[in-house]
Design a protein around this motif. Structure first.
Motif, PDB file in Angstrom:
ATOM      1  N   ARG A 166       0.838  -1.080   0.090  1.00  0.00           N
ATOM      2  CA  ARG A 166      -0.042   0.018   0.041  1.00  0.00           C
ATOM      3  C   ARG A 166       0.918   1.361  -0.142  1.00  0.00           C
ATOM      4  N   ASP A 167       0.775   2.007  -0.981  1.00  0.00           N
ATOM      5  CA  ASP A 167       1.542   3.288  -1.150  1.00  0.00           C
ATOM      6  C   ASP A 167       0.623   4.386  -0.670  1.00  0.00           C
ATOM      7  N   TYR A 168       1.005   4.815   0.899  1.00  0.00           N
ATOM      8  CA  TYR A 168       0.209   5.667   1.475  1.00  0.00           C
ATOM      9  C   TYR A 168       0.464   7.138   0.791  1.00  0.00           C
ATOM     10  N   TYR A 169       1.610   7.497   0.260  1.00  0.00           N
ATOM     11  CA  TYR A 169       1.706   8.667  -0.451  1.00  0.00           C
ATOM     12  C   TYR A 169       0.608   8.691  -1.804  1.00  0.00           C
ATOM     13  N   LYS A 170       0.765   7.601  -2.226  1.00  0.00           N
ATOM     14  CA  LYS A 170      -0.203   7.693  -3.667  1.00  0.00           C
ATOM     15  C   LYS A 170      -1.588   7.831  -3.064  1.00  0.00           C
ATOM     16  N   LYS A 220     -11.672   4.343   4.624  1.00  0.00           N
ATOM     17  CA  LYS A 220     -10.753   3.643   5.261  1.00  0.00           C
ATOM     18  C   LYS A 220      -9.289   3.491   4.887  1.00  0.00           C
ATOM     19  N   ARG A 221      -8.964   3.687   3.739  1.00  0.00           N
ATOM     20  CA  ARG A 221      -7.807   3.606   3.212  1.00  0.00           C
ATOM     21  C   ARG A 221      -6.849   4.825   3.404  1.00  0.00           C
ATOM     22  N   VAL A 222      -8.002   5.996   3.301  1.00  0.00           N
ATOM     23  CA  VAL A 222      -7.308   7.323   3.260  1.00  0.00           C
ATOM     24  C   VAL A 222      -7.002   7.314   4.801  1.00  0.00           C
ATOM     25  N   ALA A 223      -7.771   7.051   5.982  1.00  0.00           N
ATOM     26  CA  ALA A 223      -7.675   7.118   7.357  1.00  0.00           C
ATOM     27  C   ALA A 223      -6.369   6.396   7.703  1.00  0.00           C
ATOM     28  N   GLU A 224      -6.036   5.197   7.119  1.00  0.00           N
ATOM     29  CA  GLU A 224      -5.050   4.313   7.384  1.00  0.00           C
ATOM     30  C   GLU A 224      -3.816   5.117   7.058  1.00  0.00           C
ATOM     31  N   ALA A 225      -3.716   5.570   5.695  1.00  0.00           N
ATOM     32  CA  ALA A 225      -2.505   6.321   5.284  1.00  0.00           C
ATOM     33  C   ALA A 225      -2.198   7.525   6.073  1.00  0.00           C
ATOM     34  N   TYR A 226      -3.294   8.265   6.491  1.00  0.00           N
ATOM     35  CA  TYR A 226      -2.972   9.385   7.383  1.00  0.00           C
ATOM     36  C   TYR A 226      -2.685   9.283   8.643  1.00  0.00           C
ATOM     37  N   GLU A 227      -2.981   7.847   9.159  1.00  0.00           N
ATOM     38  CA  GLU A 227      -2.386   7.521  10.561  1.00  0.00           C
ATOM     39  C   GLU A 227      -0.854   7.088  10.417  1.00  0.00           C
ATOM     40  N   GLU A 260      13.335   0.339  -0.983  1.00  0.00           N
ATOM     41  CA  GLU A 260      12.857  -0.308  -2.376  1.00  0.00           C
ATOM     42  C   GLU A 260      12.249  -1.515  -2.360  1.00  0.00           C
ATOM     43  N   ASN A 261      11.992  -1.945  -1.064  1.00  0.00           N
ATOM     44  CA  ASN A 261      10.943  -3.146  -0.873  1.00  0.00           C
ATOM     45  C   ASN A 261       9.514  -2.627  -1.047  1.00  0.00           C
ATOM     46  N   TRP A 262       9.259  -1.535  -1.190  1.00  0.00           N
ATOM     47  CA  TRP A 262       7.897  -1.080  -1.077  1.00  0.00           C
ATOM     48  C   TRP A 262       7.692  -0.373  -2.527  1.00  0.00           C
ATOM     49  N   GLN A 263       7.376  -1.304  -3.546  1.00  0.00           N
ATOM     50  CA  GLN A 263       7.074  -0.739  -4.920  1.00  0.00           C
ATOM     51  C   GLN A 263       5.449  -0.890  -5.196  1.00  0.00           C
ATOM     52  N   SER A 264       5.143   0.039  -5.458  1.00  0.00           N
ATOM     53  CA  SER A 264       3.499  -0.105  -5.758  1.00  0.00           C
ATOM     54  C   SER A 264       3.426  -1.020  -6.676  1.00  0.00           C
ATOM     55  N   LYS A 279       6.321   6.521  12.599  1.00  0.00           N
ATOM     56  CA  LYS A 279       5.420   5.556  11.781  1.00  0.00           C
ATOM     57  C   LYS A 279       6.087   6.003  10.137  1.00  0.00           C
ATOM     58  N   ARG A 280       6.092   7.203   9.871  1.00  0.00           N
ATOM     59  CA  ARG A 280       6.451   7.362   8.642  1.00  0.00           C
ATOM     60  C   ARG A 280       8.085   7.191   8.248  1.00  0.00           C
ATOM     61  N   LYS A 281       8.776   7.311   9.291  1.00  0.00           N
ATOM     62  CA  LYS A 281      10.078   6.887   9.244  1.00  0.00           C
ATOM     63  C   LYS A 281      10.670   5.672   9.157  1.00  0.00           C
TER      64      LYS A 281
END
Length: 320
Positions: free
Chosen positions: A4-8, A47-54, A70-74, A61-63
Motif C-alpha cells: 500500500r502506497d500511502y503517499y499515492k 478507510k484507506r485514506v484514514a490508514e494512510a493518514y495514521e 526499494e522493498n515498497w514498490q507499488s 511511523k512515517r520514518k
C-alpha cells in the motif's frame, strides 16, 4: 500481501510536509466520508485514506515506512520485513447504526503491529472515547436537526391539512414554513422534513426538521392511537327494543344498529372508521342509556306505570 502506497493514497509526494499531509487528508476525508459521499466504494476509500493518514502524520511511523525503501514498490507483493509484527488479531469498531468496520489492514499490522494505531480511533468518530480527525476539523457531517411542535385539531389528523410553522434558530431571523400534515397522523408522531434543519458547517447535507404533532382533545371523540372512541347516548326504549340510529364519525354520520336488550357500556365497533392509514383504525361506540326527564305529572305517571308493569330490580345481582 499487497503493498500500500500511502503517499499515492493521499495524492502527495514523499517529501510532503506535515501540513501537506493534513490538507490532503482533510480533502479526501470530506470526499469519501460515508455520511456525505456518493462516490462508489466510499466506505472502503475512506478507510484507506484514514490508514494512510495514521501512518504519515506520525513521524515515527512515517520514518519506519520510508526506511523500507526499494522493498515498497507499488503494485508488487509485499513481504513483511524481519521483526515485522503481523498478527491475526482483529478488532471491530462500532460505528453506531452505520455498521461495523474492521481495524486497519493486514499491511499496516505487518509493519506496526496490532495496537499501533496511536489512538486514531474509528475514522467515523462514533462511540469512541477520542474525537476523530473528521469531527475535530469539520464538526458534524450533517447540519443539526431542528425540533418543533405543532398542535392540530383531530379533524386535521383525519383528513390531512396544511399548517404554518414558525421556526426560530440561533442567529437567524424567524422563518415561516407551510407544512403538509398527512392524513392519519397520530398524536405525538414526528414528521421529518429532510433538509429543512440547520445548514451543514462543512458543505454536507443540511439537517432535518422534526415536527412533533400534538392533537387537541375533542369534545366528542377520544383518540387512542389510530382508534376513535365515542360514548353514544341512547333512550331506554332504543336499548330495550333495538334501533337504528345515526352516529357521528370523523368522516360523517353513519347508521348504527343497536341490538335489542342492550345495556349501558355495551361496546360496538365501526370497522375502519378511525384514523386512515395502511391499516386504518376503528371507531368504538360505548352505549350510555339516558332516561328522559320526569317533568310534569304525565311523565311521572308513565314512569310509575313502567315500575308496576315490569317489576324490574336493577340491583338483583347485588343481593346476597
Amino acid at each position: 500481501m499487497e503493498y500500500r502506497d500511502y503517499y499515492k493514497t493521499l495524492g502527495i509526494s514523499q517529501d510532503a510536509s506535515d501540513d501537506d499531509i493534513k490538507k490532503a487528508y482533510r480533502r479526501l476525508a470530506r470526499r469519501y466520508h460515508p455520511d456525505v459521499s456518493e462516490e462508489p466504494n466510499a466506505e472502503a476509500q475512506f478507510k484507506r485514506v484514514a490508514e494512510a493518514y495514521e501512518v504519515l502524520k506520525d513521524p515515527e511511523k512515517r520514518k519506519l515506512y520510508d526506511q523500507l525503501g526499494e522493498n515498497w514498490q507499488s503494485g508488487q507483493d509485499f513481504t513483511p520485513p524481519p521483526g515485522g509484527q503481523r498478527t491475526k488479531s482483529r478488532q471491530t469498531y462500532s460505528a453506531g447504526t452505520e455498521g461495523n468496520f474492521e481495524d486497519f489492514s493486514d499491511f499496516f499490522e505487518s509493519i506496526f503491529g496490532h495496537g499501533a494505531r496511536g489512538g486514531f480511533n474509528d475514522p467515523f468518530g462514533r462511540d469512541q472515547r477520542q474525537t476523530s480527525e473528521w469531527d475535530r476539523h469539520y464538526g458534524p457531517s450533517h447540519g443539526r436537526d431542528i425540533n418543533a411542535e405543532l398542535t392540530i385539531e383531530l379533524e386535521d389528523a383525519f383528513a390531512g391539512s396544511t399548517k404554518t410553522v414558525t421556526l426560530s434558530t440561533t442567529g437567524q431571523a424567524p422563518r415561516e414554513l407551510r407544512v403538509k400534515i398527512p392524513a392519519g397522523v397520530t398524536d405525538g408522531q414526528k414528521i421529518r422534513l429532510k433538509g429543512l434543519g440547520e445548514s451543514s458547517p462543512n458543505g454536507a447535507d443540511d439537517g432535518d426538521l422534526l415536527i412533533k404533532v400534538n392533537i387537541k382533545p375533542h369534545r366528542h371523540f377520544q383518540l387512542d392511537g389510530k382508534n376513535i372512541h365515542l360514548t353514544l347516548p341512547i333512550a331506554p326504549w332504543e336499548a330495550a327494543l333495538g334501533a337504528t340510529v345515526a352516529v357521528p364519525t370523523l368522516g360523517g354520520k353513519v347508521e348504527l344498529n343497536i341490538p335489542a336488550e342492550s345495556q349501558s357500556q355495551k361496546r360496538l365497533r365501526l370497522k375502519g372508521r378511525g384514523l386512515p392509514g395502511k391499516k386504518p383504525g376503528d371507531q368504538y361506540i360505548s352505549l350510555l342509556i339516558v332516561n328522559p326527564p320526569a317533568k310534569g305529572e304525565e311523565a311521572k305517571s308513565l314512569f310509575r306505570s313502567m315500575e308496576k308493569a315490569l317489576e324490574f330490580d336493577p340491583r338483583a345481582n347485588l343481593s346476597g
